[in-house]
Design an enzyme around this catalytic site. Structure first.
Site: not given
Length: 477
Positions: A168, A171-172, A175-176, A288
């Site tokens: 999906l 990022g830093t 994972k998703v 954020d």
């Protein structure tokens, strides 16, 4: 007839005490587990899970706890007492054969005491050849890439319970992935954190925040993502969430950055401010807020004048990995650049108002289709703010940290300076004022601009709060 014979044999096996057997020889045939027919004639026992969770039972069925950070739990109904017949092909792979064999040799108890293969959904799960092939390949492959991300492919498993369907995002933090939950029999999203100490520690803070949110709002009236459970898999913290639609930013991008209708912006704003007000009441600052961290519950839409229009504008606020309690340490730099408040850029200290500034930037972006302050450099960022909102007051620039004092001379922004490029000068010169970005041609636009002007105030102390914003007349139209 063969089926009836197999059924009778399985029933007798469950009713009488088993004689000692050679488990390795009996359970495996040519290196693969034999197919087993299983009878569902009793309630489902607690589902198998790893050391990060513990289970108990209640009148409503088994309960899974995540004790490391609090009391959240999920209840699963017991299975039906009616008789069904299942084969391995319906269940899919569970553990690697070597892992199962090791457990069999160690414990040698009844069939229902086998590891995840026997306990999931209360059935003995047999493996077919393709399932074992997948498990074998996954078990012998390297776990992580050079950056500490868990290597995952479709049809891999995160424990015996979660089957990976697709990626999906990445990022830093990690994972998703979308997974199929074989206990709940539904799809979910799992955030898999990188196996690096600083990200593991940050994920534990996020779990603490998510646990607090769920405990204080069990019905999710405040539109924040809820953590279903978490576990530790091969040194990766994995957090399980409900599967939602795409982010507001991704929908905007797929719609060629066409602005959202005013009524949609109004509903987005009310939900987002409700979430932020809830966080602030809990002494939490998100830090954020951005369109990428706002997910649509459903992305179904229809076409209207060559533009995609959402059928459902319900959202969820996500990504609390940077959320900070007011009493905790405040990092010097927070927020994604485009949504960063002036007090963060100036290093003069930040708190709850920085979230409000971010919300203001987000709402303008939904109205125009473009980021309000699209820049990657501090001085240019401040120059864009002045072009849009007017001069930065001296009482705001004066308390700036030492590193930010260079941006001013006698409380006047030193832009452009000797290092400013021609492209930067032209870019800042094209910046529109807030009055030109939100033209007061409708009553809703008039109220919307007034709300934004109260959010995008340089002095954090004078900025409107989330609770005050919810009472603005914009939401009464």
């Amino acid at each position: 007839m063969a089926s009836m014979t197999a059924t009778t044999g399985a029933t007798r096996l469950l009713k009488r005490k088993r004689k000692p057997v050679d488990w390795e020889k009996d359970f495996y045939k040519n290196g693969y587990p034999k197919e087993v027919i299983v009878i569902d004639d009793s309630p489902t026992p607690p589902p198998h899970h790893n050391a990060s969770s513990s289970s108990s039972s209640s009148s409503n069925g088994p309960t899974i706890h995540t004790p490391a950070y609090g009391s959240q739990m999920q209840h699963y109904p017991s299975s039906s007492s009616s008789t069904h017949y299942h084969t391995a092909a319906l269940q899919g792979p569970t553990l690697h054969p070597d892992e199962i064999l090791h457990s069999l040799k160690k414990r040698r108890k009844e069939l229902q005491a086998l590891p995840a293969a026997a306990s999931l959904s209360g059935h003995l799960l047999a493996h077919d050849k393709s399932a074992v092939a997948i498990a074998t390949k996954q078990a012998h492959a390297p776990y992580d890439d050079k950056d500490g991300h868990l290597i995952m492919q479709p049809n891999d498993y995160l424990t015996a319970r979660y089957k990976v369907m697709r990626m999906l995002g990445q990022g830093t933090f990690g994972k998703v992935v979308e997974c199929y939950d074989r206990v709940r029999r539904t799809f979910c999203a799992i955030k898999v954190i990188r196996a690096i100490p600083k990200y593991r520690e940050a994920s534990k803070i996020e779990i603490r925040v998510l646990t607090t949110l769920k405990e204080r709002d069990p019905l999710n009236l405040h539109k924040c993502i809820h953590l279903l459970e978490w576990f530790d898999y091969r040194n990766h913290i994995c957090m399980v969430f409900e599967l939602l639609g795409q982010s507001v930013f991704d929908f905007l991008k797929s719609n060629e950055f066409k602005p959202f209708p005013s009524t949609h912006i109004q509903h987005f704003a009310k939900q987002l401010l409700t979430s932020v007000a809830f966080l602030h009441d809990l002494k939490l600052i998100h830090t954020d807020l951005k369109p990428e961290n706002i997910l649509l519950v459903s992305q179904t839409c229809h076409m209207d004048n060559k533009s995609r229009v959402l059928d459902n504008t319900e959202i969820r606020l996500i990504d609390f990995g940077s959320a900070t309690f007011e009493q905790d340490y405040h990092a010097s730099v927070v927020c994604t650049r485009h949504y960063r408040a002036p007090e963060i850029i100036l290093g003069s200290g930040w708190s709850y108002p920085c979230d409000i500034w971010s919300v203001g930037c987000i709402l303008v972006e939904l109205f125009t289709g473009e980021a309000l302050f699209h820049t990657h450099e501090n001085l240019e960022h401040l120059a864009l703010m002045e072009a849009c909102l007017g001069k930065i007051p001296a009482h705001v620039s004066r308390p700036a940290a030492t590193f930010a004092q260079k941006y001013f001379k006698n409380s006047i922004l030193r832009y452009p300076d000797a290092k400013t490029t021609r492209q930067s000068r032209e870019f800042v010169a094209k910046m529109k004022t807030l009055n030109h970005l939100i033209t007061p041609d409708t009553p809703m636009n008039v109220e919307f601009r007034d709300l934004i002007s109260k959010m995008l105030v340089y002095d954090a102390k004078e900025r409107i709060t989330a609770r005050e914003a919810l009472r603005h007349s914009f939401f009464t139209l």
